[in-house]
Scaffold this active site. Structure first.
Site, short mmCIF file in Angstrom:
data_model
loop_
_atom_site.label_atom_id
_atom_site.label_comp_id
_atom_site.label_asym_id
_atom_site.label_seq_id
_atom_site.Cartn_x
_atom_site.Cartn_y
_atom_site.Cartn_z
N THR A 175 0.89 -1.16 0.00
CA THR A 175 0.00 0.00 0.00
C THR A 175 0.92 1.21 0.00
O THR A 175 2.11 1.07 0.29
CB THR A 175 -0.89 -0.01 1.27
OG1 THR A 175 -1.92 -0.98 1.13
CG2 THR A 175 -1.57 1.32 1.55
N GLY A 205 -10.50 -3.45 1.23
CA GLY A 205 -9.67 -3.49 2.43
C GLY A 205 -9.90 -2.29 3.34
O GLY A 205 -10.92 -1.59 3.24
N1 ASP Z 1 -4.14 -2.84 3.78
C1 ASP Z 1 -4.21 -3.24 2.40
C2 ASP Z 1 -5.49 -3.98 2.16
O1 ASP Z 1 -5.87 -4.76 3.01
C3 ASP Z 1 -3.06 -4.09 1.95
C4 ASP Z 1 -1.71 -3.70 2.50
O2 ASP Z 1 -1.52 -2.62 3.00
O3 ASP Z 1 -0.80 -4.50 2.41
O4 ASP Z 1 -6.06 -3.81 1.13
#
Ligand code: ASP
Length: 315
Positions: A175, A205
Site C-alpha cells: 500500500t 480493504g
Molecule cells: N491494507 C491493504 C489492504 O488490506 C493491503 C496492504 O496494505 O498491504 O487492502
C-alpha cells in the site's frame, strides 16, 4: 507550527535476502522522490491535504509500490484499487473502492472529497466523478507490471496445489500512504492500494474505510495504515489511536506502538504512520519491514525498509 511529512510504501517488503543493493537503492530513491514532492508544497505554505495528495501520487506512479501503476491483481486477474484521503482541520473526507481507470486513484478520492457529498464511492458512479473532474484515465495495461502478474500466477498455482502459503510479504500485499502537518498546524492523511495479491474480486480493504486504514483529526492525529486490511477494519486501527489520545491522554508514540502490537495478536500483520499536532511522526510495524520515510522542518530526508537505522539524505 513545524511542518512534517511522513510516508509509507507498504508493509509488503522484500525479504532481506532478496533485497539487493540495487533494489534497495531504488526503493529508497522512490521514497525520497515522494518526500521531496510533498515537502516542496508544504515548504511553500501549501496545505497538508495537498502535500499528502502529491506524495501519494508520486508513489502511485512508481511501479515499485502496490498502488496505481504496479497495483496487485485480484483472483480474477482484474485490478481493483482503493484510495482515501481525509482533512484533519474539518474532517472532510473522500474515498473510492474497487476502481480501475483513473491514473491516480488518490485524485479520484480527492474529487469525491471536493464534492462534499458522499465520502465513499464505488463502481461506475465513482469513475463518473473522476471523469467530471477531468482526471487522466489509463487502460488496464498501464497499471500492470510483470512482477505483479507473476505473483498472481504463483499464488493461483499454489492455491490449486493446496501447498502452504510461504509467500514473502512482497508477494502478498502493499500500500502507499502519507500523513502531513502544514504551517497552519492542520493534519491530513492519504492512503492508496491495489490491496492483497489474489484478493477475492469485490473485496475492499481498510484503506478507504475512515477510522480503519485512513484517518485525520487536527486535535489528535493523522494516520495511514498498511497490512491485513480485515483486521485493521475489525479493530478500527486508526480511530483507536485517536481515541486513546483523546480520551485516555496517551501520547502518539504509546498509542501507535500499542495498537500495532495488539493488531498482531489478532492476526493483523502490517504497520502504520501517524503524526500529531506537534512533534515527530511515528512509523511502526509488527512485520519484517515497511517501506517508510519522513522529512521534518530542516528538510533532511529519512528513509528505511527493515529494522535498520534510517538512511539520511539531503533534500
Ligand atoms: N491494507 C491493504 C489492504 O488490506 C493491503 C496492504 O496494505 O498491504 O487492502
Amino acid at each position: 507550527m513545524s511542518i512534517c511529512l511522513a510516508i509509507h510504501g507498504g508493509a509488503g517488503t522484500l525479504r532481506q535476502s532478496d533485497l539487493t543493493e540495487a533494489i534497495a537503492a531504488a526503493r529508497h530513491e522512490g521514497l525520497r522522490q515522494a518526500l521531496r514532492r510533498g515537502f516542496a508544497l508544504l515548504r511553500q505554505g501549501g496545505s497538508a491535504l495537498d502535500a499528502v495528495t502529491e506524495a501519494v501520487m508520486e508513489l502511485e506512479d512508481d511501479p515499485q509500490f502496490n498502488a496505481g501503476h504496479g497495483a496487485v491483481l485480484t483472483d480474477h486477474a482484474t485490478l481493483e484499487m482503493d484510495a482515501a484521503l481525509m482533512s484533519g482541520a474539518d474532517r472532510r473526507a473522500g474515498a473510492v473502492a474497487g476502481i480501475c481507470g483513473p491514473r491516480n486513484p488518490i485524485l479520484a478520492a480527492r474529487a469525491v472529497l471536493d464534492l462534499a457529498g458522499p465520502v465513499l464511492m464505488i463502481g461506475e458512479p465513482a469513475l463518473n466523478i473522476a471523469r467530471a473532474a477531468n482526471l487522466p484515465f489509463e487502460p488496464a495495461a498501464y497499471f500492470l507490471t510483470d512482477s505483479r502478474v507473476a505473483a498472481l500466477q504463483r499464488e493461483l498455482a499454489r492455491r490449486a496445489s493446496g501447498a502452504p502459503d510461504t509467500r514473502s510479504d512482497a508477494d502478498r500485499h502493499g500500500t502507499v500512504g502519507a500523513v502531513a502537518r502544514d504551517h497552519a498546524g492542520h493534519l491530513a492523511a492519504a492512503t492508496s492500494t491495489g490491496g492483497l495479491t489474489a484478493k477475492r474480486a469485490g473485496r475492499v480493504g481498510d484503506t478507504p474505510i475512515f477510522g480503519a486504514g485512513t484517518f485525520a483529526d487536527d486535535a489528535t492525529c493523522a494516520v495511514s495504515c498498511t497490512g491485513t486490511g480485515e483486521v485493521f477494519i475489525r479493530y478500527t486501527a486508526a480511530a483507536d489511536i485517536a481515541a486513546r489520545i483523546r480520551y485516555r491522554g496517551d501520547s502518539l508514540a504509546t498509542a501507535a506502538h500499542d495498537i500495532i502490537t495488539e493488531l498482531s495478536q489478532h492476526g493483523g500483520d502490517g504497520g502504520l504512520i501517524a503524526l500529531g499536532p506537534t512533534g515527530a511522526p511515528e512509523l511502526v510495524f509488527n512485520c519484517s519491514g515497511m517501506y517508510r520515510g519522513f522529512v521534518t522542518e530542516d528538510g533532511t530526508l529519512h528513509t528505511a525498509i527493515h529494522r535498520e537505522a534510517f538512511c539520511v539524505a539531503a533534500l
